[in-house]
Design a protein around this motif. Structure first.
Motif, PDB file in Angstrom:
ATOM      1  N   LEU A 140       0.829  -1.205   0.000  1.00 11.15           N
ATOM      2  CA  LEU A 140       0.000   0.000   0.000  1.00 11.15           C
ATOM      3  C   LEU A 140       0.865   1.257   0.000  1.00 11.15           C
ATOM      4  CD1 LEU A 140      -2.821   1.333   0.225  1.00 11.15           C
ATOM      5  CD2 LEU A 140      -2.496   1.255   2.694  1.00 11.15           C
ATOM      6  N   LEU A 141       1.896   1.264   0.820  1.00  6.56           N
ATOM      7  CA  LEU A 141       2.780   2.423   0.860  1.00  6.56           C
ATOM      8  C   LEU A 141       3.495   2.593  -0.478  1.00  6.56           C
ATOM      9  CD1 LEU A 141       3.904   4.749   2.530  1.00  6.56           C
ATOM     10  CD2 LEU A 141       5.669   3.186   3.369  1.00  6.56           C
ATOM     11  N   THR A 142       3.943   1.498  -1.059  1.00  2.00           N
ATOM     12  CA  THR A 142       4.594   1.550  -2.374  1.00  2.00           C
ATOM     13  C   THR A 142       3.641   2.099  -3.435  1.00  2.00           C
ATOM     14  OG1 THR A 142       5.999  -0.324  -1.786  1.00  2.00           O
ATOM     15  CG2 THR A 142       5.768   0.160  -4.136  1.00  2.00           C
ATOM     16  N   LEU A 143       2.395   1.632  -3.407  1.00  2.00           N
ATOM     17  CA  LEU A 143       1.391   2.133  -4.351  1.00  2.00           C
ATOM     18  C   LEU A 143       1.169   3.632  -4.170  1.00  2.00           C
ATOM     19  CD1 LEU A 143      -0.683   1.525  -6.573  1.00  2.00           C
ATOM     20  CD2 LEU A 143      -2.330   1.032  -4.749  1.00  2.00           C
ATOM     21  N   SER A 144       1.140   4.089  -2.935  1.00  2.00           N
ATOM     22  CA  SER A 144       0.971   5.520  -2.681  1.00  2.00           C
ATOM     23  C   SER A 144       2.131   6.329  -3.247  1.00  2.00           C
ATOM     24  CB  SER A 144       0.836   5.777  -1.174  1.00  2.00           C
ATOM     25  OG  SER A 144      -0.336   5.184  -0.686  1.00  2.00           O
ATOM     26  N   THR A 148       2.577  14.695   2.896  1.00  2.00           N
ATOM     27  CA  THR A 148       1.864  14.579   4.166  1.00  2.00           C
ATOM     28  C   THR A 148       1.182  13.217   4.288  1.00  2.00           C
ATOM     29  OG1 THR A 148       1.465  16.957   4.165  1.00  2.00           O
ATOM     30  CG2 THR A 148       0.094  15.634   5.630  1.00  2.00           C
ATOM     31  N   VAL A 149       0.507  12.801   3.221  1.00  2.00           N
ATOM     32  CA  VAL A 149      -0.161  11.500   3.219  1.00  2.00           C
ATOM     33  C   VAL A 149       0.863  10.382   3.381  1.00  2.00           C
ATOM     34  CG1 VAL A 149      -1.470   9.882   1.781  1.00  2.00           C
ATOM     35  CG2 VAL A 149      -2.169  12.278   1.905  1.00  2.00           C
ATOM     36  N   LEU A 150       1.977  10.492   2.684  1.00  2.00           N
ATOM     37  CA  LEU A 150       3.018   9.468   2.779  1.00  2.00           C
ATOM     38  C   LEU A 150       3.585   9.361   4.194  1.00  2.00           C
ATOM     39  CD1 LEU A 150       4.924  10.003  -0.589  1.00  2.00           C
ATOM     40  CD2 LEU A 150       3.349   8.146   0.005  1.00  2.00           C
ATOM     41  N   VAL A 151       3.803  10.493   4.836  1.00  2.00           N
ATOM     42  CA  VAL A 151       4.331  10.480   6.204  1.00  2.00           C
ATOM     43  C   VAL A 151       3.316   9.844   7.154  1.00  2.00           C
ATOM     44  CG1 VAL A 151       4.973  11.953   8.163  1.00  2.00           C
ATOM     45  CG2 VAL A 151       5.927  12.402   5.898  1.00  2.00           C
ATOM     46  N   GLN A 179       0.919   7.735   6.424  1.00  2.00           N
ATOM     47  CA  GLN A 179       0.879   6.305   6.116  1.00  2.00           C
ATOM     48  C   GLN A 179       2.091   5.586   6.684  1.00  2.00           C
ATOM     49  OE1 GLN A 179       0.412   6.056   1.811  1.00  2.00           O
ATOM     50  NE2 GLN A 179      -1.378   4.763   2.151  1.00  2.00           N
ATOM     51  N   ALA A 180       3.252   6.149   6.476  1.00  2.00           N
ATOM     52  CA  ALA A 180       4.480   5.501   6.932  1.00  2.00           C
ATOM     53  C   ALA A 180       4.493   5.347   8.454  1.00  2.00           C
ATOM     54  CB  ALA A 180       5.697   6.290   6.459  1.00  2.00           C
ATOM     55  N   VAL A 181       4.064   6.369   9.165  1.00  2.00           N
ATOM     56  CA  VAL A 181       4.032   6.301  10.628  1.00  2.00           C
ATOM     57  C   VAL A 181       3.021   5.248  11.088  1.00  2.00           C
ATOM     58  CG1 VAL A 181       3.408   7.588  12.719  1.00  2.00           C
ATOM     59  CG2 VAL A 181       4.886   8.641  10.992  1.00  2.00           C
ATOM     60  N   ALA A 182       1.822   5.262  10.493  1.00  2.00           N
ATOM     61  CA  ALA A 182       0.794   4.289  10.877  1.00  2.00           C
ATOM     62  C   ALA A 182       1.239   2.863  10.556  1.00  2.00           C
ATOM     63  CB  ALA A 182      -0.522   4.608  10.167  1.00  2.00           C
ATOM     64  N   ALA A 205       3.987   1.781  13.004  1.00  2.00           N
ATOM     65  CA  ALA A 205       3.437   1.453  14.322  1.00  2.00           C
ATOM     66  C   ALA A 205       2.718   0.099  14.293  1.00  2.00           C
ATOM     67  CB  ALA A 205       2.476   2.549  14.787  1.00  2.00           C
ATOM     68  N   ALA A 206       1.903  -0.121  13.271  1.00  2.00           N
ATOM     69  CA  ALA A 206       1.184  -1.396  13.160  1.00  2.00           C
ATOM     70  C   ALA A 206       2.169  -2.550  12.971  1.00  2.00           C
ATOM     71  CB  ALA A 206       0.204  -1.344  11.996  1.00  2.00           C
ATOM     72  N   SER A 207       3.196  -2.339  12.178  1.00  2.00           N
ATOM     73  CA  SER A 207       4.203  -3.382  11.944  1.00  2.00           C
ATOM     74  C   SER A 207       4.968  -3.709  13.219  1.00  2.00           C
ATOM     75  CB  SER A 207       5.173  -2.959  10.850  1.00  2.00           C
ATOM     76  OG  SER A 207       4.499  -2.818   9.621  1.00  2.00           O
ATOM     77  N   LEU A 208       5.327  -2.687  13.983  1.00  2.00           N
ATOM     78  CA  LEU A 208       6.022  -2.928  15.246  1.00  2.00           C
ATOM     79  C   LEU A 208       5.161  -3.733  16.208  1.00  2.00           C
ATOM     80  CD1 LEU A 208       7.850   0.463  15.851  1.00  2.00           C
ATOM     81  CD2 LEU A 208       8.890  -1.763  15.389  1.00  2.00           C
ATOM     82  N   PHE A 209       3.883  -3.398  16.277  1.00  2.00           N
ATOM     83  CA  PHE A 209       2.981  -4.171  17.144  1.00  2.00           C
ATOM     84  C   PHE A 209       2.920  -5.623  16.678  1.00  2.00           C
ATOM     85  CE2 PHE A 209      -1.140  -6.089  17.998  1.00  2.00           C
ATOM     86  CZ  PHE A 209      -1.142  -6.045  19.379  1.00  2.00           C
ATOM     87  N   ILE A 210       2.706  -5.820  15.387  1.00  2.00           N
ATOM     88  CA  ILE A 210       2.609  -7.175  14.844  1.00  2.00           C
ATOM     89  C   ILE A 210       3.879  -7.969  15.114  1.00  2.00           C
ATOM     90  CG2 ILE A 210       2.506  -8.473  12.661  1.00  2.00           C
ATOM     91  CD1 ILE A 210       0.542  -6.243  11.694  1.00  2.00           C
ATOM     92  N   LEU A 211       5.032  -7.340  14.874  1.00  2.00           N
ATOM     93  CA  LEU A 211       6.300  -8.029  15.073  1.00  2.00           C
ATOM     94  C   LEU A 211       6.609  -8.275  16.552  1.00  2.00           C
ATOM     95  CD1 LEU A 211       8.419  -6.236  12.349  1.00  2.00           C
ATOM     96  CD2 LEU A 211       7.576  -8.593  12.305  1.00  2.00           C
ATOM     97  N   SER A 212       6.026  -7.477  17.427  1.00  2.00           N
ATOM     98  CA  SER A 212       6.295  -7.644  18.869  1.00  2.00           C
ATOM     99  C   SER A 212       5.509  -8.812  19.473  1.00  2.00           C
ATOM    100  CB  SER A 212       5.967  -6.354  19.626  1.00  2.00           C
ATOM    101  OG  SER A 212       4.563  -6.165  19.693  1.00  2.00           O
ATOM    102  N   ARG A 213       4.492  -9.275  18.776  1.00  2.00           N
ATOM    103  CA  ARG A 213       3.707 -10.405  19.276  1.00  2.00           C
ATOM    104  C   ARG A 213       4.450 -11.714  19.037  1.00  2.00           C
ATOM    105  NH1 ARG A 213       1.350  -9.062  22.815  1.00  2.00           N
ATOM    106  NH2 ARG A 213       2.990  -7.579  22.691  1.00  2.00           N
ATOM    107  N   PRO A 214       4.307 -12.657  19.951  1.00  2.00           N
ATOM    108  CA  PRO A 214       4.907 -13.969  19.689  1.00  2.00           C
ATOM    109  C   PRO A 214       4.313 -14.548  18.407  1.00  2.00           C
ATOM    110  CG  PRO A 214       3.987 -13.860  21.920  1.00  2.00           C
ATOM    111  CD  PRO A 214       3.583 -12.600  21.212  1.00  2.00           C
ATOM    112  N   GLY A 215       5.063 -15.371  17.732  1.00  2.00           N
ATOM    113  CA  GLY A 215       4.588 -15.976  16.503  1.00  2.00           C
ATOM    114  C   GLY A 215       4.409 -17.476  16.654  1.00  2.00           C
TER     115      GLY A 215
END
Length: 131
Positions: free
Chosen positions: A95-99, A107-110, A112-115, A118-128
């Protein structure tokens, strides 16, 4: 939320919880196709809401071939399966690449990148798990 539900009759409370469950499940289902919506938190919220209102709906959700493993994995381990991590982070990166390709404003890119970060860090912080 708890104080609002405290003053409702039992049937009204049940209806509110079922409504929360249905809306959460719909958003989670949409999130399986749209990279901007996470699936797992909404499915987990739906299971919680159905648990408060309808054991029958909770059972249907927990035994569902698609959503059941997500819920059970979360309950047992607070975990997100590796394949769901890969898919969700890959979709967000796409999605970010498409944007960027579509020349979105800085502004939109920033935002998106921050969101996405943050979502990626949360996902990666969970046990797998390997599910």
């Amino acid at each position: 939320m708890k104080s609002i539900l405290k003053n409702l009759a039992p049937a009204a409370k049940r209806a509110v919880w079922i409504g929360i469950g249905v809306v959460s499940l719909l958003i989670g289902a949409i999130g399986t196709f749209l990279p901007v919506l996470p699936t797992t938190p909404f499915v987990i919220l739906a299971a919680f809401a159905f648990g408060k209102s309808s054991p029958y709906l909770q059972d249907i959700l927990e035994t569902n071939a698609v959503f059941g493993p997500i819920i059970l994995d979360w309950r047992r381990n607070g975990a997100i399966a590796l394949r769901y991590k890969v898919v969700s982070i890959g979709m967000m990166a796409s999605l970010l690449t498409l944007s960027v390709i579509l020349n979105a404003s800085p502004t939109v890119l920033v935002i998106q990148a921050v969101a996405i970060a943050a979502a990626s860090l949360f996902i990666l912080s969970r046990p797998g798990t390997a599910v």
